[in-house]
Design a protein around this motif. Structure first.
Motif, mmCIF file in Angstrom:
data_model
loop_
_atom_site.group_PDB
_atom_site.id
_atom_site.type_symbol
_atom_site.label_atom_id
_atom_site.label_comp_id
_atom_site.label_asym_id
_atom_site.label_seq_id
_atom_site.Cartn_x
_atom_site.Cartn_y
_atom_site.Cartn_z
ATOM 1 N N SER A 197 -9.173 -13.185 19.431
ATOM 2 C CA SER A 197 -8.229 -13.646 20.452
ATOM 3 C C SER A 197 -7.011 -12.731 20.516
ATOM 4 C CB SER A 197 -7.799 -15.092 20.176
ATOM 5 O OG SER A 197 -7.140 -15.204 18.934
ATOM 6 N N ILE A 198 -6.604 -12.151 19.382
ATOM 7 C CA ILE A 198 -5.528 -11.162 19.393
ATOM 8 C C ILE A 198 -5.954 -9.945 20.211
ATOM 9 C CG2 ILE A 198 -4.282 -9.502 17.961
ATOM 10 C CD1 ILE A 198 -4.046 -11.582 15.823
ATOM 11 N N LEU A 199 -7.177 -9.468 19.983
ATOM 12 C CA LEU A 199 -7.684 -8.330 20.740
ATOM 13 C C LEU A 199 -7.728 -8.638 22.234
ATOM 14 C CD1 LEU A 199 -9.001 -5.535 20.887
ATOM 15 C CD2 LEU A 199 -11.206 -6.639 20.429
ATOM 16 N N ALA A 200 -8.191 -9.846 22.583
ATOM 17 C CA ALA A 200 -8.272 -10.224 23.997
ATOM 18 C C ALA A 200 -6.893 -10.273 24.638
ATOM 19 C CB ALA A 200 -8.976 -11.577 24.125
ATOM 20 N N LEU A 201 -5.906 -10.833 23.926
ATOM 21 C CA LEU A 201 -4.547 -10.892 24.460
ATOM 22 C C LEU A 201 -3.952 -9.493 24.608
ATOM 23 C CD1 LEU A 201 -3.026 -13.944 22.542
ATOM 24 C CD2 LEU A 201 -3.587 -13.809 24.974
ATOM 25 N N TYR A 202 -4.227 -8.631 23.636
ATOM 26 C CA TYR A 202 -3.722 -7.251 23.702
ATOM 27 C C TYR A 202 -4.282 -6.538 24.929
ATOM 28 C CZ TYR A 202 -3.587 -2.243 22.780
ATOM 29 O OH TYR A 202 -3.427 -0.898 22.905
ATOM 30 N N LEU A 203 -5.586 -6.661 25.169
ATOM 31 C CA LEU A 203 -6.199 -5.989 26.315
ATOM 32 C C LEU A 203 -5.679 -6.551 27.636
ATOM 33 C CD1 LEU A 203 -9.890 -5.668 25.056
ATOM 34 C CD2 LEU A 203 -8.183 -3.843 25.274
ATOM 35 N N GLN A 204 -5.399 -7.865 27.678
ATOM 36 C CA GLN A 204 -4.869 -8.446 28.910
ATOM 37 C C GLN A 204 -3.447 -7.958 29.176
ATOM 38 O OE1 GLN A 204 -5.621 -12.508 30.390
ATOM 39 N NE2 GLN A 204 -3.465 -12.934 30.004
ATOM 40 N N GLU A 205 -2.609 -7.952 28.142
ATOM 41 C CA GLU A 205 -1.199 -7.626 28.343
ATOM 42 C C GLU A 205 -0.961 -6.128 28.527
ATOM 43 O OE1 GLU A 205 1.415 -9.363 25.525
ATOM 44 O OE2 GLU A 205 0.620 -11.386 25.794
ATOM 45 N N HIS A 206 -1.816 -5.272 27.953
ATOM 46 C CA HIS A 206 -1.580 -3.832 28.010
ATOM 47 C C HIS A 206 -2.524 -3.093 28.961
ATOM 48 C CE1 HIS A 206 0.577 -4.890 24.315
ATOM 49 N NE2 HIS A 206 1.266 -3.793 24.501
ATOM 50 N N HIS A 207 -3.653 -3.704 29.299
ATOM 51 C CA HIS A 207 -4.617 -3.010 30.150
ATOM 52 C C HIS A 207 -5.093 -3.860 31.330
ATOM 53 C CE1 HIS A 207 -4.911 0.312 27.290
ATOM 54 N NE2 HIS A 207 -4.949 -0.597 26.336
ATOM 55 N N GLY A 208 -4.580 -5.081 31.460
ATOM 56 C CA GLY A 208 -4.899 -5.916 32.611
ATOM 57 C C GLY A 208 -6.297 -6.491 32.622
ATOM 58 N N ILE A 209 -6.992 -6.454 31.496
ATOM 59 C CA ILE A 209 -8.341 -7.024 31.411
ATOM 60 C C ILE A 209 -8.214 -8.483 31.026
ATOM 61 C CG2 ILE A 209 -10.610 -6.834 30.327
ATOM 62 C CD1 ILE A 209 -9.922 -3.934 29.651
ATOM 63 N N ARG A 210 -8.769 -9.372 31.821
ATOM 64 C CA ARG A 210 -8.597 -10.806 31.596
ATOM 65 C C ARG A 210 -9.083 -11.218 30.215
ATOM 66 N NH1 ARG A 210 -8.899 -13.507 36.614
ATOM 67 N NH2 ARG A 210 -9.189 -15.478 35.534
ATOM 68 N N ALA A 211 -8.239 -11.988 29.501
ATOM 69 C CA ALA A 211 -8.547 -12.393 28.132
ATOM 70 C C ALA A 211 -9.828 -13.212 28.059
ATOM 71 C CB ALA A 211 -7.371 -13.191 27.555
ATOM 72 N N GLY A 212 -10.046 -14.086 29.040
ATOM 73 C CA GLY A 212 -11.239 -14.928 29.017
ATOM 74 C C GLY A 212 -12.518 -14.120 29.106
ATOM 75 N N LYS A 213 -12.503 -13.051 29.913
ATOM 76 C CA LYS A 213 -13.704 -12.224 30.058
ATOM 77 C C LYS A 213 -13.988 -11.442 28.774
ATOM 78 C CE LYS A 213 -13.239 -11.679 35.071
ATOM 79 N NZ LYS A 213 -13.040 -10.731 36.194
ATOM 80 N N VAL A 214 -12.935 -10.889 28.178
ATOM 81 C CA VAL A 214 -13.108 -10.142 26.928
ATOM 82 C C VAL A 214 -13.658 -11.062 25.839
ATOM 83 C CG1 VAL A 214 -11.906 -8.894 25.093
ATOM 84 C CG2 VAL A 214 -11.284 -8.497 27.476
ATOM 85 N N GLN A 215 -13.055 -12.242 25.742
ATOM 86 C CA GLN A 215 -13.466 -13.173 24.704
ATOM 87 C C GLN A 215 -14.909 -13.624 24.908
ATOM 88 O OE1 GLN A 215 -11.046 -14.197 22.140
ATOM 89 N NE2 GLN A 215 -13.032 -14.571 21.212
ATOM 90 N N LEU A 216 -15.317 -13.794 26.153
ATOM 91 C CA LEU A 216 -16.677 -14.235 26.428
ATOM 92 C C LEU A 216 -17.697 -13.200 25.946
ATOM 93 C CD1 LEU A 216 -18.694 -16.198 27.644
ATOM 94 C CD2 LEU A 216 -18.351 -15.091 29.864
ATOM 95 N N VAL A 217 -17.446 -11.930 26.220
ATOM 96 C CA VAL A 217 -18.369 -10.878 25.780
ATOM 97 C C VAL A 217 -18.464 -10.861 24.253
ATOM 98 C CG1 VAL A 217 -18.745 -8.395 25.683
ATOM 99 C CG2 VAL A 217 -18.012 -9.457 27.826
ATOM 100 N N ILE A 218 -17.315 -10.943 23.581
ATOM 101 C CA ILE A 218 -17.307 -10.935 22.119
ATOM 102 C C ILE A 218 -18.037 -12.163 21.575
ATOM 103 C CG2 ILE A 218 -15.837 -11.056 20.070
ATOM 104 C CD1 ILE A 218 -13.712 -9.519 21.668
ATOM 105 N N ASP A 219 -17.776 -13.317 22.178
ATOM 106 C CA ASP A 219 -18.403 -14.555 21.709
ATOM 107 C C ASP A 219 -19.915 -14.504 21.839
ATOM 108 O OD1 ASP A 219 -15.898 -15.444 21.172
ATOM 109 O OD2 ASP A 219 -15.817 -16.943 22.760
ATOM 110 N N LEU A 220 -20.400 -13.977 22.954
ATOM 111 C CA LEU A 220 -21.846 -13.893 23.151
ATOM 112 C C LEU A 220 -22.493 -12.964 22.130
ATOM 113 C CD1 LEU A 220 -22.081 -13.805 27.061
ATOM 114 C CD2 LEU A 220 -22.533 -15.736 25.527
ATOM 115 N N LEU A 221 -21.794 -11.880 21.761
ATOM 116 C CA LEU A 221 -22.314 -10.973 20.737
ATOM 117 C C LEU A 221 -22.388 -11.663 19.382
ATOM 118 C CD1 LEU A 221 -20.470 -7.654 21.691
ATOM 119 C CD2 LEU A 221 -22.896 -8.190 22.005
ATOM 120 N N ILE A 222 -21.349 -12.447 19.055
ATOM 121 C CA ILE A 222 -21.336 -13.165 17.778
ATOM 122 C C ILE A 222 -22.442 -14.215 17.741
ATOM 123 C CG2 ILE A 222 -19.996 -14.778 16.351
ATOM 124 C CD1 ILE A 222 -17.494 -13.240 17.228
ATOM 125 N N LEU A 223 -22.624 -14.922 18.856
ATOM 126 C CA LEU A 223 -23.674 -15.938 18.911
ATOM 127 C C LEU A 223 -25.059 -15.304 18.821
ATOM 128 C CD1 LEU A 223 -22.190 -18.303 21.635
ATOM 129 C CD2 LEU A 223 -22.466 -18.808 19.213
#
Length: 208
Positions: free
Chosen positions: A145-171
């Motif tokens: 979630s820290i990584l997702a927030l960092y990408l949203q605040e510094h690169h404009g990539i939505r945190a929910g989308k980043v987190q979803l990709v990571i979550d699916l990989l973990i699952l």
């Protein structure tokens, strides 16, 4: 000529008071830890560092709270260098509280029967609500979630989308530890969680 509609971003931002942050940490971590308890009692999984902690719990028997706290330790440097000292402190407190509350819930609540699919969907929805409370007070639960927030605040990539990709990989990595129906339920739950985050944690909509 029609006057353009005023955007919330045009107005001044009103920071939260310290007592509001304290209450948000308590409420957010209580909500998240309750969702964790639903997932655990249903045998379901989730993504992020919570998902990694579940994997450690199911594979080795280590207590979820202990695994969750330890897995998050290496991620604090990213928050320290890129998101500020205040967020590190809040995140450290939030992780500690979730680790504590997740174990305390088992003392007060024991569900005799819970459908795994229901646990996966509703448990992840509860997690999403708790995440929103924490995110809006500049806190997180560490890890991805820290990584997702960092990408949203510094690169404009939505945190929910980043987190979803990571979550699916973990699952996907956890497929060897759970049955296929339970894995499908957990994936559906991850989609619910990250949809809630994507819809409700947007810098163009919430400014406090």
């Amino acid at each position: 000529m029609a006057r353009p509609t005023a955007s919330p971003a045009d107005g001044p931002r009103a920071p939260h008071a310290w007592y509001e942050d304290v209450l948000a940490l308590l409420i957010g971590t209580l909500v998240v830890s309750f969702g964790v308890n639903l997932l655990r009692q249903g045998g379901a999984l989730t993504g992020g560092t919570a998902g990694l902690a579940f994997l450690a719990h199911y594979a080795t028997g280590v207590r979820f709270g202990v695994a969750f706290f330890l897995i998050n330790v290496p991620f604090y440097w990213l928050a320290y260098w890129h998101l500020g000292k205040a967020m590190v402190l809040k995140t450290f407190c939030a992780v500690g509280l979730v680790s504590f509350f997740a174990e305390m819930h088992t003392v007060f609540i024991h569900v005799e029967r819970i459908d795994p699919f229901y646990a996966a969907l509703f448990g992840n929805a509860v997690l999403g609500l708790g995440f929103i409370v924490l995110f809006r007070h500049r806190a997180s639960l560490g890890g991805t979630s820290i990584l997702a927030l960092y990408l949203q605040e510094h690169h404009g990539i939505r945190a929910g989308k980043v987190q979803l990709v990571i979550d699916l990989l973990i699952l996907a990595a956890s497929s060897a530890l759970v049955s296929m129906p339970l894995l499908v339920a957990s994936v559906a739950g991850a989609v619910v969680l990250n949809t809630i985050v994507a819809m409700n944690h947007r810098p163009d909509r919430y400014l406090a």
